[in-house]
Design a protein around this motif. Structure first.
Motif, PDB file in Angstrom:
ATOM      1  N   VAL A   9     -23.195  -7.941 -14.595  1.00 26.12           N
ATOM      2  CA  VAL A   9     -23.618  -9.348 -14.699  1.00 26.12           C
ATOM      3  C   VAL A   9     -24.503  -9.430 -13.539  1.00 26.12           C
ATOM      4  N   GLN A  39     -11.256 -23.758 -14.019  1.00 19.69           N
ATOM      5  CA  GLN A  39     -10.350 -22.944 -14.851  1.00 19.69           C
ATOM      6  C   GLN A  39      -9.910 -23.574 -15.931  1.00 19.69           C
ATOM      7  N   GLY A  42     -12.708 -23.790 -18.539  1.00 26.20           N
ATOM      8  CA  GLY A  42     -13.145 -22.485 -19.175  1.00 26.20           C
ATOM      9  C   GLY A  42     -14.192 -22.030 -18.358  1.00 26.20           C
ATOM     10  N   LYS A  43     -14.575 -22.432 -17.393  1.00 25.56           N
ATOM     11  CA  LYS A  43     -16.010 -22.132 -16.843  1.00 25.56           C
ATOM     12  C   LYS A  43     -15.613 -21.111 -15.542  1.00 25.56           C
ATOM     13  N   ILE A  44     -14.863 -20.415 -15.617  1.00 30.53           N
ATOM     14  CA  ILE A  44     -14.650 -19.215 -14.486  1.00 30.53           C
ATOM     15  C   ILE A  44     -14.699 -17.994 -15.331  1.00 30.53           C
ATOM     16  N   TYR A  45     -15.560 -17.267 -14.722  1.00 33.58           N
ATOM     17  CA  TYR A  45     -15.997 -15.973 -15.280  1.00 33.58           C
ATOM     18  C   TYR A  45     -15.799 -14.760 -14.295  1.00 33.58           C
ATOM     19  N   TYR A  46     -14.934 -13.663 -14.789  1.00 34.91           N
ATOM     20  CA  TYR A  46     -14.655 -12.631 -14.094  1.00 34.91           C
ATOM     21  C   TYR A  46     -15.504 -11.510 -14.420  1.00 34.91           C
ATOM     22  N   VAL A  47     -16.233 -10.804 -13.397  1.00 38.02           N
ATOM     23  CA  VAL A  47     -17.193  -9.726 -13.568  1.00 38.02           C
ATOM     24  C   VAL A  47     -16.600  -8.481 -13.502  1.00 38.02           C
ATOM     25  N   TYR A  49     -12.438  -6.147 -13.253  1.00 43.89           N
ATOM     26  CA  TYR A  49     -11.051  -6.235 -12.978  1.00 43.89           C
ATOM     27  C   TYR A  49     -10.556  -5.855 -11.657  1.00 43.89           C
ATOM     28  N   SER A  61     -20.257 -23.592 -13.020  1.00 46.50           N
ATOM     29  CA  SER A  61     -19.539 -22.739 -13.361  1.00 46.50           C
ATOM     30  C   SER A  61     -19.368 -21.708 -11.987  1.00 46.50           C
ATOM     31  N   TYR A  63     -18.416 -17.491 -10.890  1.00 47.58           N
ATOM     32  CA  TYR A  63     -18.320 -16.289 -11.169  1.00 47.58           C
ATOM     33  C   TYR A  63     -17.592 -15.462 -10.190  1.00 47.58           C
ATOM     34  N   SER A  65     -16.465 -12.154  -8.309  1.00 46.60           N
ATOM     35  CA  SER A  65     -16.964 -10.925  -8.249  1.00 46.60           C
ATOM     36  C   SER A  65     -16.159 -10.185  -7.258  1.00 46.60           C
TER      37      SER A  65
END
Length: 83
Positions: A9, A39, A42-47, A49, A61, A63, A65
């Protein structure tokens, strides 16, 4: 220019509003409330694991990281030098 924030990302540098240490800021109630709100929307994104170290705020939003704040700030500064 784009800033690589982890995983595969990258974000436009001019859209990044803030880069924060997740460990130091997540103890703040207001930060937790903000993250929980996003959260639910639905505006939290994990780049990645991997263990989260920072979160990046572009517009409305977030991200999450695995890159440290130091690394991301260095990339941001290197990007500004090239402009």
């Amino acid at each position: 220019m784009y800033i690589h924030i982890g995983g595969d990302v990258s974000l436009p540098a001019d859209k990044i509003l803030g880069i924060f240490d997740i460990e130091k800021t997540s103890v703040n109630k207001d930060v937790n409330d903000y993250l929980m709100k996003l959260q639910k929307q639905g505006k939290i994104y994990y780049v990645s694991y991997d263990m989260p170290k920072s979160f990046i705020v572009p517009d409305d939003s977030v991200y999450i990281s695995n890159e440290s704040v130091f690394t991301l700030k260095r990339r941001f500064a290197e990007n500004e030098i090239r402009l």
